[in-house]
Design an enzyme around this catalytic site. Structure first.
Site, PDB file in Angstrom:
ATOM      1  CB  CYS A  48      37.795  72.669  63.102  1.00  0.00           C
ATOM      2  SG  CYS A  48      36.495  73.859  63.524  1.00  0.00           S
ATOM      3  CB  CYS A  51      39.576  76.575  65.727  1.00  0.00           C
ATOM      4  SG  CYS A  51      39.247  74.826  66.086  1.00  0.00           S
ATOM      5  CB  CYS A  97      35.289  71.941  66.757  1.00  0.00           C
ATOM      6  SG  CYS A  97      37.006  72.329  67.172  1.00  0.00           S
ATOM      7  CB  CYS A 100      36.070  76.854  67.798  1.00  0.00           C
ATOM      8  SG  CYS A 100      35.552  75.823  66.403  1.00  0.00           S
ATOM      9  CB  CYS A 120      26.754  61.882  58.948  1.00  0.00           C
ATOM     10  SG  CYS A 120      25.948  62.358  57.438  1.00  0.00           S
TER      11      CYS A 120
END
Length: 135
Positions: A48, A51, A97, A100, A120
């Site tokens: 991510c 984070c 995510c 976060c 995707c």
């Protein structure tokens, strides 16, 4: 999705580029075939951008021909979270995510075996970490 006017988002604005912020924090989408990871074939982990949580592994990446990095599975079952997205007048499954709440992209039921799924994902929501030589 977070409200970009919320003062708690100041840290995200300082950490991310404006394009990353628009996609990851405001639910935007990068244009197809524009992302730096769409054609990437390197071995490693996609994290991510907000984070650093490990989300996808290069071993699950495939060329979907859609113009976005595509994966048939996340690194673990709990690596990503999903929710229904009814924007744009259609029903889709948004991927974000779980740590976060950063927007990653969408998942569709038209991927390859063994899962039949196509995650995707926007390159702007990811940070690639090459797998190092451990020996």
């Amino acid at each position: 999705m977070t409200d970009s006017r919320d003062p708690r988002n100041t840290d995200w604005r300082q950490q991310l580029t404006p394009a990353q912020y628009r996609v990851a924090r405001e639910g935007g989408t990068e244009p197809p075939f524009s992302g730096e990871y769409n054609d990437l074939k390197a071995d490693g982990v996609f994290r991510c951008v907000c984070c650093g949580r490990p989300l996808f592994d290069s071993e699950q990446k495939f060329d979907s021909g859609t113009g976005w990095p595509s994966f048939w599975a996340p690194t673990r079952d709990d690596a990503v979270a999903t929710e229904t997205d009814s924007s744009l007048g259609m029903r889709r499954t948004e991927v974000h995510c779980p740590d976060c709440q950063g927007h990653l992209g969408h998942v569709f039921p038209d991927g390859p075996k063994p899962t039949g799924l196509r995650y995707c994902i926007n390159s702007l929501s990811l940070q690639f970490e090459p797998r190092g030589d451990s020996g």
